[in-house]
Design an enzyme around this catalytic site. Structure first.
Site, short mmCIF file in Angstrom:
data_model
loop_
_atom_site.label_atom_id
_atom_site.label_comp_id
_atom_site.label_asym_id
_atom_site.label_seq_id
_atom_site.Cartn_x
_atom_site.Cartn_y
_atom_site.Cartn_z
N HIS A 372 0.81 -1.23 0.00
CA HIS A 372 0.00 0.00 0.00
C HIS A 372 0.83 1.27 0.00
CE1 HIS A 372 -4.14 -1.50 0.56
NE2 HIS A 372 -3.59 -2.48 1.24
N LYS A 563 -8.91 14.01 4.14
CA LYS A 563 -8.05 12.83 4.14
C LYS A 563 -7.02 13.03 5.26
CE LYS A 563 -7.03 13.55 -0.12
NZ LYS A 563 -6.79 12.53 -1.12
N LYS A 569 0.32 14.56 0.74
CA LYS A 569 -1.05 14.81 0.26
C LYS A 569 -1.28 16.30 -0.02
CE LYS A 569 -2.82 10.73 2.69
NZ LYS A 569 -3.37 9.91 1.59
N LYS A 675 -14.95 7.90 -3.88
CA LYS A 675 -16.21 8.25 -3.21
C LYS A 675 -16.74 9.58 -3.72
CE LYS A 675 -14.36 5.81 0.74
NZ LYS A 675 -13.56 5.97 1.97
#
Length: 841
Positions: A372, A563, A569, A675
């Site tokens: 991951h 998030k 990010k 999503k």
């Protein structure tokens, strides 16, 4: 049987114990209020009513759960064992009502009694048994496995305290204890009869068995008991209810009676306390040595308990240990469960006395490994000394695995000692470490990434040597999300609109959403689409106003980034854009822009100081902008505290713009991006993770792309990236950083945000300044597109229409067919009145 069973309603009509009609649900609810809670309405609390409804639903789950277990046991079905340190399930009640198909009946039953159905749903505590994407993916996968009728067990840890609750105080993140179990958990059933013992420390002994074979015996100096707690996981409109089995640590004895009798009460309970600490908290801070020890103990606790449980099932079904890999397909969700490789070898060789070669064949055929991360620092390594003291027998096994493996490597790559060193399970550079990703790769028959780009980069970078050695092991399995929670339950308005337009088939096959694409050209449908979005935005505005006292404008563009807070990010890139927009308006008050509400949410790891400073920066920018009378009604910044699954269910349906702006080559996949897309938000993003595949499927014209590609980033890095060149070469970014550095957003404190500024101007490891100009230009494109409501609606509809690929059902089918080789097992409900109990004498 056939005359009694009604397949349309999955119920035996004469048996009202588990009926699904409104009146039966109402009677069951009142029975549970009386018999389970011991309350009558005059004394009942909101929590009593919630528990009564939860137990009513659980009864219906148990009928399917028992029927499922009976079928699996009778057939000896091959079973997927999903090993994960995180399961971020979200609340259970609403999701179970959706999957049972009784959401409307339950709502009507409750509201007929004068109760607020939404209040009952909100009463449920959300288990915080995960940090974010990893745990939420595991939850989606369990939902899909049950929906696809795949025999499966999820194995995890029942953390007493999950991920912290987040408060924002003076703009700073403040962590509070997550007490998710304070009112109990109606969905789980404790199984103390299946408890197992887990050893730590001690030493090993060599001995010869009765046949004269040399054996090894591990003699731990500490033993902990692992007690399973089971939760049924129901599939959507199926009778399959699989199991999530979470392990809790207990002391084998309540306390040391001998020590107690000598008068040392605290010493007597010390062992109990130290044992139970293992499952006390999710991911303790591993900066101090004590935290590292606890995390290693947690990981071994998970895999040892789970594997021992698998052996119990094997024995119960009278299946030979030689067929372990035929009975079980074990998927390791990242490296946290990688110790399962050496633990299965220990159980097979030391406990079941199989020859090493046979045990290794079984082990490799049992395990598969999902990677991951592309961040080298996130690939787990354990110091050799710590590993040896905690798991002495397992280190011996790691050495043996490594010796045999490296012998193969030397033959394959004659005269290449550098490759041998890179592939070794032991990192010999400086302090010696056990490399857990290497152990997982060597011990598995399959290795997969979670997005096409991620898998390609795995092959080229962090796992390149393993791909060179075993290219046949590698495959891609792009992540997906369950539509049950992320559309059907969280966005009922959109669900109803889509179903009216294209029929209900999409609810079982999400790729049927493609039938929606022609509706993008229907003006009346576009208007109804906008009405759904407006209503969802209004709901979110009301929630935020009620709980946080902030007034947001639902007519503004909702620009959302929710998030985990992390530098890669790049929430700080978003923040810089907000400041730049603010400066544009201050310098030109007549400037025409689309009013925007910037919504943030996410938690920073408690020990991750730069991430926490980014949270402070966002809130400090908001504190100034939101109070500036020149800006009022044009820009608004709000950081939603304590982002979790339930808040996600509110935010995704309300978002207009989804911020997926990580540095290219850093995000493995992402699932939040999916999503948002499913719920009709447009994406502004880089070519990173699953963004690449989202853009390919929804169309380049329906995606706002910016930023350097992974290859271009590599080129900048190789050429000696100088962020100061971008700072001095762009007046806007220079002005933005200088304004932050001046103390404008920190009440004159020039030092507060200096660490972030120094990082951006000095190293800028995530290329924020390199991408800033493109990001600003792309945001201007967003502004232009949003002004044209018809164009924006058309783009949004097409995003949803082409997002069916990103269902976790599709992901799980690929795992099922290409890695696990497991068959679906349809479940027929058992008639409770026909159950016969045989007592073995």
């Amino acid at each position: 049987m056939d005359k009694l069973y009604n397949p349309e309603r999955d119920v035996f009509p004469e048996d009202e114990r588990t009926g699904l009609d409104k009146d039966i649900i109402r009677r069951a609810f009142l029975d549970h209020l009386f018999f389970s809670q011991g309350k009558f309405p005059a004394l009942a609390t909101l929590n009593d009513y919630y528990l009564a409804l939860a137990y009513t639903v659980r009864d219906r789950l148990l009928h399917r759960w028992i029927s499922t277990a009976a079928a699996y046991t009778e057939q000896g079905a091959r079973t997927v064992c999903y090993l994960s340190a995180e399961f971020l399930m979200g609340t259970h009640l609403g999701n179970n009502l959706v999957n049972l198909g009784i959401l409307d009946d339950a709502r009507a039953a409750v509201e007929d009694m004068g109760l607020d159905f939404k209040e009952l749903l909100r009463q449920e505590e959300e288990p915080g048994l995960g940090n974010g994407g990893l745990g939420r993916l595991a939850a989606c996968f369990l939902d899909s496995m049950a929906t696809l009728q795949i025999p499966a067990l999820g194995y995890g840890i029942r953390y007493e305290f999950g991920i912290f609750d987040q408060d924002i105080v003076d703009g700073w993140q403040v962590e509070k204890t997550d007490k998710w179990l304070r009112f109990g958990n109606p969905w789980e059933i404790q199984r103390p009869e299946w408890a197992v013992e887990i050893g730590y420390g001690g030493h090993t002994e060599r001995y010869h068995d009765e046949q004269g074979h040399l054996r090894v015996r591990w003699v731990p100096d500490r033993v902990v008991k692992a007690v399973p707690y089971d939760t049924p996981i129901l599939g959507y409109r199926t009778n399959t209810a699989n199991t999530l089995r979470l392990w809790r640590a207990e002391s084998p004895e309540a306390f040391d009676l001998g020590v107690f009798n000598r008068g040392d009460y605290y010493g007597a309970v010390d062992r109990k306390i130290s044992s139970e600490n293992i499952t006390k908290v999710l991911y303790p801070n591993d900066e101090p040595l004590q935290g590292k020890v606890l995390r290693l103990e947690q990981q071994y606790f998970l895999v040892s308990a789970s594997l021992q449980d698998m052996f119990r099932i094997l024995d119960r079904q009278h299946i030979s240990v030689e067929q372990f890999h035929e009975k079980f397909a074990a998927q390791m969700n990242d490296t946290h469960p990688a110790l399962a490789v050496c633990e299965l070898m220990r159980l097979l060789v030391d406990e079941r006395h199989l020859p090493w070669e046979r045990a290794w064949d079984i082990t490799q055929k049992t395990f598969a490994y999902t990677n991951h991360t592309l961040l080298p620092e996130a690939l787990e390594q354990w110091p050799l000394d710590l590993f040896s003291r905690t798991l002495p027998r397992h280190l011996e096994i790691v050495y043996e695995i490594n010796d045999r493996f490296l012998d193969q490597v030397r033959v394959r790559y004659l005269g290449d000692p550098a490759r041998v060193a890179r592939l070794s399970l032991i990192n010999e550079t400086g302090e010696r470490f056990v490399r857990m990703a290497h152990l997982a790769c060597v011990g598995s028959h399959a290795i997969n990434g979670v997005a096409a780009l991620h898998t390609d980069l795995l092959k080229q970078t962090v796992l390149k040597d393993f791909h060179d050695l075993w290219p046949e092991k590698f495959s891609n399995k792009t992540n997906g999300v369950t539509p049950r929670r992320w559309i059907f339950f969280s966005n009922p308005r959109l669900t109803a609109l889509i179903t009216e337009a294209i029929g209900p088939a999409w609810m079982r096959d999400l790729e049927r959403l493609a039938d929606l694409a022609p509706m993008a050209e229907d003006g009346a449908f576009r208007e109804r689409w906008r009405a759904v979005k407006r209503a969802n935005k209004t709901d979110l505005v009301q929630f935020i106003g009620q709980h946080f006292g902030e007034r947001l404008d639902p007519r503004s563009l909702f620009d959302v980034q929710v998030k985990r807070i992390h530098e890669y990010k790049r929430q700080h890139l978003n923040a810089l854009h907000i400041v730049a927009t603010y400066l544009r308006l201050k310098n030109d008050p007549t400037r025409d822009i689309v009013p925007r509400t910037y919504l943030f949410g996410g938690k920073a790891a408690p020990a991750y100081h730069k991430a926490k400073l980014i949270v402070k920066l966002i809130n400090s920018i908001g504190a100034v902008i939101n109070q500036d009378p020149d800006i009022r009604g044009r820009l608004k910044v709000f950081f939603l505290p304590n982002f979790h699954v339930s808040n996600g269910q509110r935010i995704y349906p309300a978002a207009d713009l989804s911020e997926q702006i990580s540095t290219a080559g850093k995000e493995a996949s992402g699932t939040g991006n999916m999503k948002f897309t499913l719920n009709g938000a447009l994406t502004i993003g880089t070519l990173d993770g699953a963004n690449v595949e989202i853009r390919e499927r929804v169309g380049a014209d329906n995606f706002f792309l910016f930023g350097h590609t992974e290859a271009q980033i590599a080129g900048l890095r190789q050429a000696g990236y100088r962020p100061l060149d971008f700072y001095h070469g762009n007046e806007e970014i220079e002005a933005v950083i200088d304004l932050i550095g001046s103390g404008y957003f920190s009440r004159g404190d020039r030092k507060l945000f200096q660490p972030l500024i120094d990082d951006l101007l000095g190293q800028d490891p995530y290329f924020v300044l390199a991408d800033f100009a493109q990001y600003m230009a792309c945001q201007d494109q967003v502004d232009t597109a949003y002004r044209d409501a018809e164009r924006w609606s058309r783009m949004a509809i097409l995003n949803t229409a082409h997002a069916g690929f990103f269902s976790s059902d599709r992901s799980i089918r690929e795992y099922q067919q290409e890695i696990w080789r497991v068959s679906s097992v349809p479940i027929t409900l058992i008639n409770p009145d026909e159950v016969k109990v045989t007592v073995m004498q």
